[in-house]
Design a protein around this motif. Structure first.
Motif, PDB file in Angstrom:
ATOM      1  N   ALA A 127      19.430   4.890   3.082  1.00  0.00           N
ATOM      2  CA  ALA A 127      18.517   5.616   4.343  1.00  0.00           C
ATOM      3  C   ALA A 127      18.102   4.336   5.301  1.00  0.00           C
ATOM      4  CB  ALA A 127      17.050   6.301   3.588  1.00  0.00           C
ATOM      5  N   TRP A 128      18.451   3.196   4.873  1.00  0.00           N
ATOM      6  CA  TRP A 128      18.190   2.106   5.843  1.00  0.00           C
ATOM      7  C   TRP A 128      19.142   1.912   6.717  1.00  0.00           C
ATOM      8  CZ3 TRP A 128      17.743   1.280   0.325  1.00  0.00           C
ATOM      9  CH2 TRP A 128      19.054   0.386  -0.195  1.00  0.00           C
ATOM     10  N   LEU A 129      18.885   0.947   7.680  1.00  0.00           N
ATOM     11  CA  LEU A 129      19.627   0.766   8.969  1.00  0.00           C
ATOM     12  C   LEU A 129      21.054   0.370   8.570  1.00  0.00           C
ATOM     13  CD1 LEU A 129      20.001   0.240  12.079  1.00  0.00           C
ATOM     14  CD2 LEU A 129      19.120  -1.960  11.589  1.00  0.00           C
ATOM     15  N   ALA A 130      21.984   0.643   9.152  1.00  0.00           N
ATOM     16  CA  ALA A 130      23.372  -0.033   9.145  1.00  0.00           C
ATOM     17  C   ALA A 130      23.660  -0.461  10.461  1.00  0.00           C
ATOM     18  CB  ALA A 130      24.605   1.053   8.650  1.00  0.00           C
ATOM     19  N   GLN A 131      23.566   0.327  11.567  1.00  0.00           N
ATOM     20  CA  GLN A 131      23.776  -0.308  12.857  1.00  0.00           C
ATOM     21  C   GLN A 131      22.856   0.665  13.897  1.00  0.00           C
ATOM     22  OE1 GLN A 131      27.627  -1.586  14.336  1.00  0.00           O
ATOM     23  NE2 GLN A 131      27.459  -0.270  16.061  1.00  0.00           N
ATOM     24  N   GLY A 161       0.793  -1.100  -0.096  1.00  0.00           N
ATOM     25  CA  GLY A 161      -0.100   0.098   0.006  1.00  0.00           C
ATOM     26  C   GLY A 161       0.856   1.377   0.070  1.00  0.00           C
ATOM     27  N   ARG A 162       0.641   2.337   0.837  1.00  0.00           N
ATOM     28  CA  ARG A 162       1.186   3.385   1.046  1.00  0.00           C
ATOM     29  C   ARG A 162       2.716   3.070   1.739  1.00  0.00           C
ATOM     30  NH1 ARG A 162      -3.060   8.041   1.822  1.00  0.00           N
ATOM     31  NH2 ARG A 162      -4.162   8.003  -0.070  1.00  0.00           N
ATOM     32  N   GLY A 163       2.780   2.043   2.693  1.00  0.00           N
ATOM     33  CA  GLY A 163       3.844   1.805   3.484  1.00  0.00           C
ATOM     34  C   GLY A 163       4.651   0.698   2.931  1.00  0.00           C
ATOM     35  N   LEU A 164       5.377  -0.099   3.881  1.00  0.00           N
ATOM     36  CA  LEU A 164       6.242  -0.988   3.526  1.00  0.00           C
ATOM     37  C   LEU A 164       6.037  -2.310   4.367  1.00  0.00           C
ATOM     38  CD1 LEU A 164       9.700   1.147   3.765  1.00  0.00           C
ATOM     39  CD2 LEU A 164       8.238   0.516   1.592  1.00  0.00           C
ATOM     40  N   SER A 165       6.420  -3.397   3.967  1.00  0.00           N
ATOM     41  CA  SER A 165       6.478  -4.549   4.766  1.00  0.00           C
ATOM     42  C   SER A 165       7.632  -5.404   4.550  1.00  0.00           C
ATOM     43  CB  SER A 165       5.443  -5.636   4.132  1.00  0.00           C
ATOM     44  OG  SER A 165       5.398  -6.969   4.737  1.00  0.00           O
ATOM     45  N   ILE A 166       7.965  -5.957   5.979  1.00  0.00           N
ATOM     46  CA  ILE A 166       9.616  -6.567   5.910  1.00  0.00           C
ATOM     47  C   ILE A 166       8.963  -8.076   6.249  1.00  0.00           C
ATOM     48  CG2 ILE A 166      11.589  -6.698   6.967  1.00  0.00           C
ATOM     49  CD1 ILE A 166      11.493  -4.142   7.828  1.00  0.00           C
ATOM     50  N   ASP A 189      11.974   3.602  14.844  1.00  0.00           N
ATOM     51  CA  ASP A 189      12.898   4.104  13.637  1.00  0.00           C
ATOM     52  C   ASP A 189      14.044   3.196  13.288  1.00  0.00           C
ATOM     53  OD1 ASP A 189      14.539   4.619  15.680  1.00  0.00           O
ATOM     54  OD2 ASP A 189      15.444   6.404  14.864  1.00  0.00           O
ATOM     55  N   LEU A 190      13.987   1.704  13.695  1.00  0.00           N
ATOM     56  CA  LEU A 190      14.820   0.999  13.700  1.00  0.00           C
ATOM     57  C   LEU A 190      15.283   0.662  12.193  1.00  0.00           C
ATOM     58  CD1 LEU A 190      16.866  -1.346  14.752  1.00  0.00           C
ATOM     59  CD2 LEU A 190      15.003  -2.978  14.341  1.00  0.00           C
ATOM     60  N   PHE A 191      14.461   0.388  11.090  1.00  0.00           N
ATOM     61  CA  PHE A 191      14.770   0.061   9.937  1.00  0.00           C
ATOM     62  C   PHE A 191      15.415   1.375   9.036  1.00  0.00           C
ATOM     63  CE2 PHE A 191      12.754  -3.515  11.329  1.00  0.00           C
ATOM     64  CZ  PHE A 191      13.425  -4.328  10.916  1.00  0.00           C
ATOM     65  N   ASP A 202       5.254   2.468   8.069  1.00  0.00           N
ATOM     66  CA  ASP A 202       4.534   3.413   7.544  1.00  0.00           C
ATOM     67  C   ASP A 202       5.240   4.143   6.144  1.00  0.00           C
ATOM     68  OD1 ASP A 202       6.267   5.345   8.533  1.00  0.00           O
ATOM     69  OD2 ASP A 202       4.671   6.083  10.225  1.00  0.00           O
ATOM     70  N   SER A 203       4.760   5.029   5.719  1.00  0.00           N
ATOM     71  CA  SER A 203       5.365   5.646   4.305  1.00  0.00           C
ATOM     72  C   SER A 203       6.682   6.418   4.811  1.00  0.00           C
ATOM     73  CB  SER A 203       4.316   6.543   3.754  1.00  0.00           C
ATOM     74  OG  SER A 203       4.040   7.581   4.703  1.00  0.00           O
ATOM     75  N   SER A 204       7.068   6.643   5.937  1.00  0.00           N
ATOM     76  CA  SER A 204       8.184   7.418   6.482  1.00  0.00           C
ATOM     77  C   SER A 204       9.114   6.407   6.922  1.00  0.00           C
ATOM     78  CB  SER A 204       7.843   8.537   7.563  1.00  0.00           C
ATOM     79  OG  SER A 204       7.658   7.922   8.696  1.00  0.00           O
ATOM     80  N   GLY A 205       9.004   5.004   7.040  1.00  0.00           N
ATOM     81  CA  GLY A 205       9.457   3.850   7.518  1.00  0.00           C
ATOM     82  C   GLY A 205       9.679   3.845   9.065  1.00  0.00           C
ATOM     83  N   MET A 206       8.580   4.368   9.824  1.00  0.00           N
ATOM     84  CA  MET A 206       8.431   4.152  11.073  1.00  0.00           C
ATOM     85  C   MET A 206       7.586   2.513  11.294  1.00  0.00           C
ATOM     86  SD  MET A 206      10.092   6.519  12.766  1.00  0.00           S
ATOM     87  CE  MET A 206      11.296   6.196  11.352  1.00  0.00           C
ATOM     88  N   ILE A 207       7.949   1.921  12.231  1.00  0.00           N
ATOM     89  CA  ILE A 207       7.291   0.494  12.626  1.00  0.00           C
ATOM     90  C   ILE A 207       6.091   0.994  13.088  1.00  0.00           C
ATOM     91  CG2 ILE A 207       7.220  -1.550  14.230  1.00  0.00           C
ATOM     92  CD1 ILE A 207      10.305  -1.603  13.998  1.00  0.00           C
TER      93      ILE A 207
END
Length: 239
Positions: free
Chosen positions: A212-216, A71-76, A174-176, A112-117
């Motif tokens: 923009a995604w997580l390194a550590q 949708g407007r967000g993301l899935s892992i 904001d982990l990811f 969500d669309s900003s990457g927040m869980i």
């Protein structure tokens, strides 16, 4: 209107158009979807907890994860590909349970669309930091023992550390897609017998060098009572 006046009017008009167009472009860019990894990634979590007498418990897990748009967000989605536990010999039965524990319930993780869980599998929301401290302090204050005695002080430290462990069970929002804003919280504690204590929480997360995604990301909780302290630390990596 003469030629000079027309040029002046046109210049003014173009200036107004530029003032309108640039912010619109910026807003359009801000609405662009987040860039996500296009290949499976390896997510790693290492959690270390200090125990009494200098011993420690370390649990390491690895998952292969896949990012997709939902949708407007993301899935892992992901699956565990490895688990290791280091523990004192006396805790080996518990360590074996931890090695074989399934983590399938943590997926899918919805962002969500900003990457927040927004949600993580079937996990329920845990106490936040302030609530965990209040609950631990309440238990300690209900205890009639003297916090100035070392054995009892160490028991209090264990209670506080358990409260911190509850906080670590919940992923940072904001982990990811880290916001890059370090967090440090220090809370004084009221303890029986006039002893002093404090609860310190730190969190810092860094994105990948070219994405923009997580390194550590690292969270650390330190509980102190008098001269005694105990730490719990958690490190997430994505590569």
């Amino acid at each position: 209107m003469n030629r000079l006046a027309r040029r002046s009017a046109m210049a003014s008009f173009l200036g107004v158009c530029a003032a309108i167009t640039v912010p619109s472009t910026v807003r359009a860019l801000a609405r662009q979807p987040l860039s996500i990894p296009t290949r499976p990634m390896r997510l790693t979590r290492i959690i270390e907890r200090e125990l009494r007498d200098g011993e420690r418990l370390v649990v390491s897990r690895e998952w292969q994860v896949v990012f997709s748009r939902q949708g407007r967000g993301l899935s892992i989605n992901g699956e565990q590909i490895g688990a290791q536990v280091e523990a004192p010999a006396k805790l080996e039965p518990l360590a074996e349970i931890e090695r074989t524990r399934s983590t399938e319930g943590m997926f899918p993780i919805m962002l969500d669309s900003s990457g927040m869980i927004m949600a993580a599998g079937d996990a329920i929301e845990q106490d936040d930091l302030d609530a965990a401290i209040r609950n631990a302090q309440s238990l300690i204050l209900q205890t009639s023992v003297n916090a100035n005695k070392r054995a009892e002080r160490l028991a209090f430290l264990g209670q506080l550390q358990n409260a911190g462990g509850n906080v670590l069970q919940q992923m940072p929002r904001d982990l990811f897609f880290p916001r890059g804003e370090p967090v440090r919280t220090l809370r004084p504690l009221d303890l029986p017998g006039g002893a002093t204590g404090e609860f310190e929480f730190t969190y810092i997360a860094q994105p990948a060098q070219d994405a923009a995604w997580l390194a550590q990301a690292e969270r650390r909780i330190i509980t102190r009572i008098g001269d005694d302290e105990r730490q719990s630390a958690e490190v997430w990596t994505l590569a």
